[in-house]
Design a protein around this motif. Sequence first.
Motif, PDB file in Angstrom:
ATOM      1  N   SER A 254       5.543  -8.327 -14.555  1.00 50.68           N
ATOM      2  CA  SER A 254       6.214  -7.215 -15.225  1.00 50.68           C
ATOM      3  C   SER A 254       6.479  -6.117 -14.200  1.00 50.68           C
ATOM      4  O   SER A 254       5.538  -5.561 -13.620  1.00 50.68           O
ATOM      5  N   TYR A 255       7.747  -5.833 -13.965  1.00 48.35           N
ATOM      6  CA  TYR A 255       8.119  -4.793 -13.002  1.00 48.35           C
ATOM      7  C   TYR A 255       7.506  -3.454 -13.402  1.00 48.35           C
ATOM      8  O   TYR A 255       6.905  -2.757 -12.581  1.00 48.35           O
ATOM      9  N   ASP A 256       7.609  -3.120 -14.676  1.00 46.06           N
ATOM     10  CA  ASP A 256       7.116  -1.823 -15.140  1.00 46.06           C
ATOM     11  C   ASP A 256       5.610  -1.713 -14.980  1.00 46.06           C
ATOM     12  O   ASP A 256       5.098  -0.674 -14.562  1.00 46.06           O
ATOM     13  N   SER A 257       4.888  -2.793 -15.326  1.00 46.90           N
ATOM     14  CA  SER A 257       3.437  -2.681 -15.218  1.00 46.90           C
ATOM     15  C   SER A 257       2.982  -2.653 -13.765  1.00 46.90           C
ATOM     16  O   SER A 257       2.003  -1.979 -13.428  1.00 46.90           O
ATOM     17  N   CYS A 258       3.713  -3.322 -12.875  1.00 51.29           N
ATOM     18  CA  CYS A 258       3.402  -3.228 -11.446  1.00 51.29           C
ATOM     19  C   CYS A 258       3.541  -1.785 -10.966  1.00 51.29           C
ATOM     20  O   CYS A 258       2.662  -1.253 -10.275  1.00 51.29           O
ATOM     21  N   LEU A 259       4.647  -1.151 -11.355  1.00 54.20           N
ATOM     22  CA  LEU A 259       4.868   0.222 -10.900  1.00 54.20           C
ATOM     23  C   LEU A 259       3.904   1.199 -11.568  1.00 54.20           C
ATOM     24  O   LEU A 259       3.532   2.210 -10.965  1.00 54.20           O
ATOM     25  N   ASP A 260       3.495   0.892 -12.801  1.00 51.03           N
ATOM     26  CA  ASP A 260       2.479   1.719 -13.465  1.00 51.03           C
ATOM     27  C   ASP A 260       1.154   1.666 -12.703  1.00 51.03           C
ATOM     28  O   ASP A 260       0.368   2.618 -12.741  1.00 51.03           O
ATOM     29  N   ASN A 261       0.908   0.537 -12.034  1.00 52.07           N
ATOM     30  CA  ASN A 261      -0.340   0.361 -11.288  1.00 52.07           C
ATOM     31  C   ASN A 261      -0.270   0.906  -9.864  1.00 52.07           C
ATOM     32  O   ASN A 261      -1.247   0.824  -9.119  1.00 52.07           O
ATOM     33  N   LEU A 262       0.886   1.456  -9.493  1.00 53.72           N
ATOM     34  CA  LEU A 262       1.073   1.949  -8.131  1.00 53.72           C
ATOM     35  C   LEU A 262       0.976   3.468  -8.073  1.00 53.72           C
ATOM     36  O   LEU A 262       1.649   4.172  -8.818  1.00 53.72           O
ATOM     37  N   LYS A 263       0.142   3.949  -7.169  1.00 58.15           N
ATOM     38  CA  LYS A 263       0.059   5.386  -6.881  1.00 58.15           C
ATOM     39  C   LYS A 263       0.307   5.566  -5.389  1.00 58.15           C
ATOM     40  O   LYS A 263      -0.277   4.861  -4.560  1.00 58.15           O
ATOM     41  N   VAL A 264       1.200   6.492  -5.027  1.00 59.66           N
ATOM     42  CA  VAL A 264       1.501   6.762  -3.621  1.00 59.66           C
ATOM     43  C   VAL A 264       1.260   8.236  -3.352  1.00 59.66           C
ATOM     44  O   VAL A 264       1.691   9.092  -4.138  1.00 59.66           O
ATOM     45  N   SER A 265       0.566   8.532  -2.274  1.00 63.73           N
ATOM     46  CA  SER A 265       0.122   9.896  -2.017  1.00 63.73           C
ATOM     47  C   SER A 265       0.064  10.142  -0.516  1.00 63.73           C
ATOM     48  O   SER A 265       0.156   9.204   0.288  1.00 63.73           O
ATOM     49  N   CYS A 266      -0.081  11.403  -0.134  1.00 63.88           N
ATOM     50  CA  CYS A 266      -0.394  11.718   1.265  1.00 63.88           C
ATOM     51  C   CYS A 266      -1.760  12.405   1.351  1.00 63.88           C
ATOM     52  O   CYS A 266      -2.086  13.045   2.348  1.00 63.88           O
ATOM     53  N   ASP A 267      -2.560  12.220   0.300  1.00 65.68           N
ATOM     54  CA  ASP A 267      -3.889  12.837   0.210  1.00 65.68           C
ATOM     55  C   ASP A 267      -4.953  11.741   0.275  1.00 65.68           C
ATOM     56  O   ASP A 267      -5.065  10.908  -0.624  1.00 65.68           O
ATOM     57  N   MET A 268      -5.742  11.737   1.347  1.00 60.80           N
ATOM     58  CA  MET A 268      -6.764  10.712   1.553  1.00 60.80           C
ATOM     59  C   MET A 268      -7.794  10.671   0.427  1.00 60.80           C
ATOM     60  O   MET A 268      -8.369   9.621   0.134  1.00 60.80           O
ATOM     61  N   SER A 269      -8.017  11.794  -0.248  1.00 61.10           N
ATOM     62  CA  SER A 269      -9.003  11.813  -1.335  1.00 61.10           C
ATOM     63  C   SER A 269      -8.578  10.938  -2.511  1.00 61.10           C
ATOM     64  O   SER A 269      -9.402  10.625  -3.387  1.00 61.10           O
ATOM     65  N   SER A 270      -7.322  10.498  -2.540  1.00 59.81           N
ATOM     66  CA  SER A 270      -6.861   9.587  -3.593  1.00 59.81           C
ATOM     67  C   SER A 270      -7.605   8.257  -3.559  1.00 59.81           C
ATOM     68  O   SER A 270      -7.568   7.495  -4.530  1.00 59.81           O
ATOM     69  N   PHE A 271      -8.284   7.964  -2.454  1.00 55.55           N
ATOM     70  CA  PHE A 271      -9.024   6.717  -2.318  1.00 55.55           C
ATOM     71  C   PHE A 271     -10.410   6.765  -2.959  1.00 55.55           C
ATOM     72  O   PHE A 271     -11.136   5.773  -2.915  1.00 55.55           O
ATOM     73  N   HIS A 272     -10.790   7.881  -3.555  1.00 58.78           N
ATOM     74  CA  HIS A 272     -12.196   8.087  -3.901  1.00 58.78           C
ATOM     75  C   HIS A 272     -12.766   7.039  -4.843  1.00 58.78           C
ATOM     76  O   HIS A 272     -13.962   6.736  -4.806  1.00 58.78           O
ATOM     77  N   ASN A 273     -11.938   6.420  -5.702  1.00 54.73           N
ATOM     78  CA  ASN A 273     -12.475   5.448  -6.664  1.00 54.73           C
ATOM     79  C   ASN A 273     -12.047   4.014  -6.364  1.00 54.73           C
ATOM     80  O   ASN A 273     -12.180   3.139  -7.218  1.00 54.73           O
ATOM     81  N   CYS A 274     -11.557   3.757  -5.159  1.00 57.00           N
ATOM     82  CA  CYS A 274     -11.109   2.401  -4.814  1.00 57.00           C
ATOM     83  C   CYS A 274     -12.304   1.491  -4.511  1.00 57.00           C
ATOM     84  O   CYS A 274     -13.306   1.923  -3.926  1.00 57.00           O
ATOM     85  N   ASP A 275     -12.163   0.224  -4.879  1.00 56.37           N
ATOM     86  CA  ASP A 275     -13.201  -0.772  -4.574  1.00 56.37           C
ATOM     87  C   ASP A 275     -13.041  -1.318  -3.165  1.00 56.37           C
ATOM     88  O   ASP A 275     -14.026  -1.591  -2.479  1.00 56.37           O
TER      89      ASP A 275
END
Length: 282
Positions: free
Chosen positions: A65-86
């Motif tokens: 699903s194109y829409d659900s793929c893009l819903d799952n994508l976050k793009v940022s220039c802030d390293m703190s966005s990684f705080h909850n990544c596995d």
Amino acid sequence: MSIDALPAKVGVLGGGRMGGGIAHAFLIKGCQVTVVDVSDNAAAAARERIERDVAGSLKRGLDISYDSCLDNLKVSCDMSSFHNCDLIIEAVPEDLQLKQDSFRKISAVAPEALLATNTSSLSVSDLALNAARPENVIGLHFFNPVPASKLVEIIVTHNTREELVAEARDWVKALDKTPVVVKDAPGFASSRLGVAIALEAMRMVEEGVASAEDIDAAMVLGYKFPIGPLALTDIVGLDVRLGIAEYLQETLGERFAPPAILRDKVEKDQLGRKTGQGFYSY
């Protein structure tokens, strides 16, 4: 391999050709992916690249699903966005200091995350020294172009947990790719062999033994290479090849010394496809 083997939340540092391709690989398998790049403009370019790759997957008939793929994508220039990544995969340019700094910054915001590097030649062990938990560091060397390539080289340091190696194998299989496990050594297996062949091909051009076209044809037709070593060098980038060769020369000896033709082309900004001129014209 079930996609359940994949981490639920994946971070990718660097949204260029390789980082974007890695993000795409995880997105189409249902993972939540956070891409961090150096600036707003770079982040916007990364999003555009990834959206285009996902659309390309639809055209190739993948059931996503194109829409659900893009819903799952976050793009940022802030390293703190990684705080909850596995799992966080570093995919910045092949520069040791840049990668070391990246590891330190990632560890500061996500000290418990599993951490991988997409380096094609640098010491994973040296990079791991900059991580909060070196035992949670592994190499995941994806190949360009990531969507089409079936190989991922898993690089294991002396500190890497055995359980992490098994997990990494499962991740690669769940991405529909084939893992090969390599001890952390300069150039690993793929870059060491690939660069050795490419450098010899360059020397043959330099010595007038044969043209780039004929050398590549010999390897494609005679040895079943999917693409010749000089055409591949143009795809990878002559500057990238030079950097790897210099590192291998420093660590493994003079047999990896870059030939003059490579240095000359890099000095003239003839870097391959990205500049329109390398061993071939584009």
